[in-house]
Design an enzyme around this catalytic site. Structure first.
Site, PDB file in Angstrom:
ATOM      1  N   ASN A   1       0.867  -1.179   0.000  1.00  0.00           N
ATOM      2  CA  ASN A   1       0.000   0.000   0.000  1.00  0.00           C
ATOM      3  C   ASN A   1       0.907   1.233   0.000  1.00  0.00           C
ATOM      4  O   ASN A   1       1.507   1.553   1.021  1.00  0.00           O
ATOM      5  CB  ASN A   1      -0.897  -0.033   1.248  1.00  0.00           C
ATOM      6  CG  ASN A   1      -1.741   1.215   1.375  1.00  0.00           C
ATOM      7  OD1 ASN A   1      -1.792   2.052   0.466  1.00  0.00           O
ATOM      8  ND2 ASN A   1      -2.412   1.353   2.510  1.00  0.00           N
TER       9      ASN A   1
ATOM     10  N   LYS B   1       0.123   4.269  -0.210  1.00  0.00           N
ATOM     11  CA  LYS B   1      -0.514   5.439   0.426  1.00  0.00           C
ATOM     12  C   LYS B   1      -0.295   6.681  -0.453  1.00  0.00           C
ATOM     13  O   LYS B   1      -0.251   6.552  -1.666  1.00  0.00           O
ATOM     14  CB  LYS B   1       0.008   5.604   1.863  1.00  0.00           C
ATOM     15  CG  LYS B   1      -0.141   4.298   2.675  1.00  0.00           C
ATOM     16  CD  LYS B   1       0.040   4.477   4.143  1.00  0.00           C
ATOM     17  CE  LYS B   1      -0.125   3.140   4.865  1.00  0.00           C
ATOM     18  NZ  LYS B   1      -0.070   3.229   6.310  1.00  0.00           N
TER      19      LYS B   1
ATOM     20  N   HIS C   1      -9.579   1.335   4.993  1.00  0.00           N
ATOM     21  CA  HIS C   1      -8.295   1.485   5.684  1.00  0.00           C
ATOM     22  C   HIS C   1      -8.490   2.428   6.874  1.00  0.00           C
ATOM     23  O   HIS C   1      -9.236   3.402   6.793  1.00  0.00           O
ATOM     24  CB  HIS C   1      -7.238   2.042   4.725  1.00  0.00           C
ATOM     25  CG  HIS C   1      -5.862   1.958   5.292  1.00  0.00           C
ATOM     26  ND1 HIS C   1      -5.394   2.846   6.234  1.00  0.00           N
ATOM     27  CD2 HIS C   1      -4.859   1.064   5.089  1.00  0.00           C
ATOM     28  CE1 HIS C   1      -4.159   2.500   6.586  1.00  0.00           C
ATOM     29  NE2 HIS C   1      -3.817   1.425   5.906  1.00  0.00           N
TER      30      HIS C   1
ATOM     31  N   GLU D   1      -6.788   4.742   8.023  1.00  0.00           N
ATOM     32  CA  GLU D   1      -6.489   6.164   7.771  1.00  0.00           C
ATOM     33  C   GLU D   1      -7.689   6.844   7.119  1.00  0.00           C
ATOM     34  O   GLU D   1      -7.950   8.018   7.363  1.00  0.00           O
ATOM     35  CB  GLU D   1      -5.224   6.274   6.902  1.00  0.00           C
ATOM     36  CG  GLU D   1      -3.980   5.965   7.728  1.00  0.00           C
ATOM     37  CD  GLU D   1      -2.816   5.398   6.943  1.00  0.00           C
ATOM     38  OE1 GLU D   1      -2.833   5.435   5.695  1.00  0.00           O
ATOM     39  OE2 GLU D   1      -1.880   4.895   7.594  1.00  0.00           O
TER      40      GLU D   1
ATOM     41  N   GLU E   1      -5.273  -4.834  10.719  1.00  0.00           N
ATOM     42  CA  GLU E   1      -4.256  -3.805  10.917  1.00  0.00           C
ATOM     43  C   GLU E   1      -4.517  -3.096  12.242  1.00  0.00           C
ATOM     44  O   GLU E   1      -5.324  -2.149  12.296  1.00  0.00           O
ATOM     45  CB  GLU E   1      -4.303  -2.785   9.767  1.00  0.00           C
ATOM     46  CG  GLU E   1      -3.975  -3.361   8.416  1.00  0.00           C
ATOM     47  CD  GLU E   1      -3.375  -2.308   7.484  1.00  0.00           C
ATOM     48  OE1 GLU E   1      -2.301  -2.596   6.936  1.00  0.00           O
ATOM     49  OE2 GLU E   1      -3.944  -1.229   7.317  1.00  0.00           O
TER      50      GLU E   1
ATOM     51  N   GLY F   1       2.638   2.419  10.961  1.00  0.00           N
ATOM     52  CA  GLY F   1       3.567   3.530  10.806  1.00  0.00           C
ATOM     53  C   GLY F   1       4.294   3.900  12.087  1.00  0.00           C
ATOM     54  O   GLY F   1       4.933   4.946  12.169  1.00  0.00           O
TER      55      GLY F   1
ATOM     56  N   SER G   1       3.592  -1.905  10.295  1.00  0.00           N
ATOM     57  CA  SER G   1       5.045  -1.872  10.491  1.00  0.00           C
ATOM     58  C   SER G   1       5.740  -3.182  10.113  1.00  0.00           C
ATOM     59  O   SER G   1       6.718  -3.585  10.760  1.00  0.00           O
ATOM     60  CB  SER G   1       5.392  -1.488  11.938  1.00  0.00           C
ATOM     61  OG  SER G   1       4.918  -0.186  12.228  1.00  0.00           O
TER      62      SER G   1
HETATM   63  P1  13P Z   1       3.092   0.559   7.709  1.00  0.00           P
HETATM   64  O1  13P Z   1       3.627  -0.724   7.160  1.00  0.00           O
HETATM   65  O2  13P Z   1       3.809   1.774   7.173  1.00  0.00           O
HETATM   66  O3  13P Z   1       2.989   0.527   9.195  1.00  0.00           O
HETATM   67  O4  13P Z   1       1.594   0.709   7.152  1.00  0.00           O
HETATM   68  C1  13P Z   1       0.705  -0.338   7.335  1.00  0.00           C
HETATM   69  C2  13P Z   1      -0.507  -0.046   6.569  1.00  0.00           C
HETATM   70  O5  13P Z   1      -1.296   0.808   6.961  1.00  0.00           O
HETATM   71  C3  13P Z   1      -0.738  -0.785   5.319  1.00  0.00           C
HETATM   72  O6  13P Z   1      -2.016  -0.542   4.825  1.00  0.00           O
END
Ligand code: 13P
Length: 265
Positions: A18, A20, A109, A111, A181, A187, A227
């Site tokens: 992903n 982002k 997601h 976010e 997640e 992150g 992560s």
């Molecule tokens: P990270 O691997 O940067 O923690 O992000 C995870 C994520 O949100 C994947 O969709």
């Protein structure tokens, strides 16, 4: 937990990147070319599948590169609108994604739930739109730290699974991907332990078994995200109920992402 909730040992593991809101058009092209070069040498291991999820602005470019160079990755998107077309300025429909040969679309997601106000009802409507267009949703679920600390993580995740998937056929439910997640691990550099990730993925499989039966529970694929690094990937993929990984930051570096794709314990 239901004893029937076991993963199909022959299932294909899905490792998804992903991206982002990273990589402009030119950077995206460079990244997919780097991936293509590395995967040409090392290949994708048997029983594994890879998807990459660039921002909308790079989908067409990445699609062309993937198809021209026969890169062994599926194209993915990070979201879509729940309506098929209309006066929704700034939005992208599932049909538009399907026409670009997008195979997987992330829905819900954390976010987007946090920053764009996506509710469980909206996530469900997006899952509908994605399925209608013949693509597979990657439905994201997960708890915040306070829910974990107060013992609310499991009921919260079970409810998110139900809200997104209830009322569908067992075959449909068995075909989707669910990404666990935990929000506190995204992150932050703090990966959930293999035990914690495995425990919640088993809970998710159990919820699917209750909802749609053991066949759907065996074939649904459950990813872990948060992560993930080349160092943690092998242990996570070795867990019984983890059928793949949803990778954020580490998917922006071709070498690290390919290490994750190839990771073994
Ligand atoms: P990270 O691997 O940067 O923690 O992000 C995870 C994520 O949100 C994947 O969709």
């Amino acid at each position: 937990m239901s004893p029937a909730a076991v993963s199909d040992p022959g299932r294909t593991v899905l490792v998804s990147g992903n991206w982002k809101m990273n990589e402009n058009h030119f950077e995206a092209l460079r990244l997919v070319q780097e991936l293509a070069a590395m995967l040409r040498v090392s290949g994708v291991p048997d029983g594994r599948e890879v998807s990459i999820h660039p921002p909308f602005t790079s989908l067409r470019t990445v699609q062309t590169a993937v198809e021209t160079d026969k890169v062994p990755v599926a194209l993915g998107a990070q979201s879509c609108h729940h309506e098929m077309r209309g006066a929704f300025t700034g939005e992208v429909s599932a049909e538009m994604l399907a026409k670009l040969n997008v195979a997987y679309v992330i829905a819900g997601h954390s976010e987007r739930r946090m920053h764009c106000g996506e509710t469980d009802a909206l996530v469900r409507a997006k899952v509908d739109a994605i399925l209608v267009q013949g693509m597979r949703p990657i439905v994201c679920v997960g708890e915040v730290l306070e829910q974990r600390q107060s013992g609310q993580a499991e009921p919260h995740v079970r409810r998110q699974v139900l809200d997104a998937l209830s009322g569908r056929s067992a075959e449909t439910i068995g075909s989707v991907v669910i990404a666990y997640e935990p929000i506190w691990a995204i992150g932050t550099g703090e990966t959930a332990s293999v035990e914690d990730a495995e425990q919640m993925c088993a809970v998710i499989r159990d919820e699917v078994a209750k909802l749609a039966g053991p066949g759907a529970a065996a074939s649904v694929r459950i990813q872990y995200g948060g992560s993930v690094t080349p160092e943690s990937a092998g242990g996570l993929l070795d867990a019984d109920n983890i059928d793949g990984l949803l990778v954020g930051g580490a998917s922006l570096d071709a070498e690290r992402f390919v290490s994750i794709v190839r990771a073994t314990r």
